[in-house]
Scaffold this active site. Structure first.
Site, PDB file in Angstrom:
ATOM      1  N   HIS A 182      -7.730   0.007  -3.628  1.00 11.76           N
ATOM      2  CA  HIS A 182      -6.695  -0.919  -4.092  1.00 11.76           C
ATOM      3  C   HIS A 182      -7.206  -1.810  -5.224  1.00 11.76           C
ATOM      4  CE1 HIS A 182      -4.923  -0.362   0.178  1.00 11.76           C
ATOM      5  NE2 HIS A 182      -4.853   0.732  -0.563  1.00 11.76           N
ATOM      6  N   CYS A 234      -0.799  -7.731  -0.964  1.00 12.34           N
ATOM      7  CA  CYS A 234      -0.775  -6.581  -0.039  1.00 12.34           C
ATOM      8  C   CYS A 234       0.359  -6.685   0.980  1.00 12.34           C
ATOM      9  CB  CYS A 234      -2.082  -6.506   0.739  1.00 12.34           C
ATOM     10  SG  CYS A 234      -3.548  -6.293  -0.260  1.00 12.34           S
ATOM     11  N   ASP A 249      -5.717  -4.569  -6.333  1.00 12.67           N
ATOM     12  CA  ASP A 249      -5.109  -5.895  -6.386  1.00 12.67           C
ATOM     13  C   ASP A 249      -5.987  -7.041  -5.889  1.00 12.67           C
ATOM     14  OD1 ASP A 249      -4.761  -4.856  -3.856  1.00 12.67           O
ATOM     15  OD2 ASP A 249      -2.644  -5.400  -3.670  1.00 12.67           O
ATOM     16  N   ASP A 264       0.825  -1.212   0.000  1.00 12.10           N
ATOM     17  CA  ASP A 264       0.000   0.000   0.000  1.00 12.10           C
ATOM     18  C   ASP A 264       0.856   1.257   0.000  1.00 12.10           C
ATOM     19  OD1 ASP A 264      -1.866  -1.949   0.426  1.00 12.10           O
ATOM     20  OD2 ASP A 264      -2.564  -1.194   2.371  1.00 12.10           O
ATOM     21  N   ASP A 310      -2.629   5.560  -2.968  1.00  6.47           N
ATOM     22  CA  ASP A 310      -2.000   4.407  -2.336  1.00  6.47           C
ATOM     23  C   ASP A 310      -1.294   3.638  -3.450  1.00  6.47           C
ATOM     24  OD1 ASP A 310      -3.024   5.042   0.152  1.00  6.47           O
ATOM     25  OD2 ASP A 310      -4.027   3.113   0.462  1.00  6.47           O
TER      26      ASP A 310
HETATM   27  O1  DAV Z   1     -11.694  -6.262  -1.366  1.00  7.13           O
HETATM   28  O2  DAV Z   1     -10.746  -5.389  -3.053  1.00  7.13           O
HETATM   29  C1  DAV Z   1      -8.277  -5.327  -1.904  1.00  7.13           C
HETATM   30  C2  DAV Z   1      -6.991  -5.307  -1.113  1.00  7.13           C
HETATM   31  C3  DAV Z   1      -6.926  -4.305  -0.067  1.00  7.13           C
HETATM   32  N1  DAV Z   1      -5.601  -3.984   0.345  1.00  7.13           N
HETATM   33  C4  DAV Z   1     -10.730  -5.749  -1.891  1.00  7.13           C
HETATM   34  C5  DAV Z   1      -9.483  -5.567  -1.077  1.00  7.13           C
END
Ligand code: DAV
Length: 374
Positions: A255, A359, A257, A127, A206
């Site tokens: 995000h 992540c 990913d 992130d 991010d």
């Molecule tokens: O539900 O798309 C993605 C990853 C968050 N760091 C989601 C979470």
């Protein structure tokens, strides 16, 4: 004259890999070195507009009640154990693993614009740090509790700089009260409709809203990444890179990913729940689009920060080997059926902190150079 320890060495010592110490242009080139996060001292973020915009509604009460305190000790012990196992698995696959400094995130801090407030964690290097080629960029994060999160990586960043990497921090945002946008009454936040929790008054992003495919970098606007932030990054990277903004059906986007996961040249794993007919531009017409299977984790699992689709949040060690959640058998079977070699690792407790393998890591060095895949 600079002291020897600060002069730029372009490549690593003889006997080691011949690529620069920081070198990563894609999500799949052969992985040589990676940062794996830490769960220690993680705190629950305090309730704020950016949480209302992104967090699953069934967990709002959890944040409202417990925000500002540490996560339960048992959860952090289990998450730390899973991170240690992940690190061992990566090392056994030949990848050098580096860990951030332990930081006590429960120590409150203040800036001229906000606070005092506690920090979040050092669990998700993806992130915070964006690696493009030989450069590591500290992201200008929109969550106030993450303002000082790059500090957990300072020892590593200084070390990489000394070994020849470029090290940049995007302009630090102010994050004053009037930067954030109140949820419209009734409908709430919805990035599909352009209703974000963050305004365009200053650049924020991010790193995990960006995805590297050689010369092409794909990103999304989200409740932590605005157009100003995307424009800053595109100009900073310059004409060698083309930054494309994709639109997913993900009203609470934070995000990219668990939505868009390139696994190899010409092979893209996508989240079917978030794909629209317009998400993928024509440049993907020749690519194989791999539609991820439905995750098996139950709706009630305490993924406080995310959807169930963490099953897509895999880490590629190369074009075949992929670290995946051991309890997501349909994803394992699916990847095998497509010729990949899944490496199952249990990671459900860590998932409660808001991510999975992509992540929890930041690939510092992959073999391979800058190419176009389109
Ligand atoms: O539900 O798309 C993605 C990853 C968050 N760091 C989601 C979470």
């Amino acid at each position: 004259m600079l002291p020897d320890s600060l002069t730029r060495q372009n490549t690593r010592a003889v006997g080691q890999s011949s690529v620069p110490v920081v070198n990563s242009y894609t999500e799949w080139d052969p992985l040589e070195e990676v940062i794996v996060g830490r769960a220690d001292h993680a705190c629950i973020p305090e309730w704020h507009a950016v949480l209302e915009a992104t967090m699953p509604q069934r967990h709002w009460e959890f944040f409202r009640r417990h925000g500002g305190r540490r996560f339960a000790a048992e959860l952090l012990v289990e998450a730390a154990r899973e991170l240690d196992v992940l690190s061992q698995v990566l090392e056994s696959e030949g990848v050098a693993v580096r860990r951030p400094d332990p930081v006590d995130w429960s120590v409150p801090f203040q800036t001229p614009a906000f606070g005092p407030i506690v920090g979040l964690y050092g669990a998700m290097p993806r992130d915070v740090l964006l690696v493009v080629g030989d450069e590591i960029i500290e992201a200008p994060m929109a969550w106030r509790c993450r303002y000082f999160e790059p500090l957990a990586y300072r020892s590593l960043l200084k070390g990489y700089f000394r070994q020849g990497a470029r090290w940049t921090a995007a302009p630090k945002p102010e994050l004053a009260d009037d930067f954030y946008i109140a949820a419209p009454p009734g409908g709430g936040y919805n990035i599909n409709l352009g209703i974000s929790a963050v305004s365009e008054a200053e650049p924020v992003f991010d790193a995990a809203d960006f995805c590297r495919v050689g010369r092409d970098i794909f990103c999304q606007r989200s409740h932590v990444t605005n157009q100003f932030g995307i424009a800053w990054l595109a100009r900073h990277l310059g004409p060698a890179f083309r930054v494309h903004t994709l639109a997913f059906d993900d009203p609470n986007a934070m995000h990219i990913d668990a939505s868009f996961v390139p696994l190899a040249p010409g092979r893209l794993l996508v989240n079917p729940a978030r794909l629209t007919p317009n998400t993928l531009p024509a440049m993907f017409d020749q690519w194989e689009i791999l539609i991820a299977p439905e995750p098996t984790v139950s709706e009630s699992h305490p993924f406080y920060f995310t959807s169930r689709w963490l099953s897509l949040n895999v880490l590629s060690l190369d074009e075949r080997r992929v670290v995946v959640e051991a309890e997501e058998q349909p994803m394992i079977d699916f990847l095998k059926s497509k010729g990949f070699e899944p490496i199952p690792v249990k990671f459900r407790n860590f998932g409660s902190l808001g991510g999975a393998f992509h992540c929890a890591t930041c690939d510092v060095r992959r073999r391979g150079g800058l190419q176009s895949y389109f």
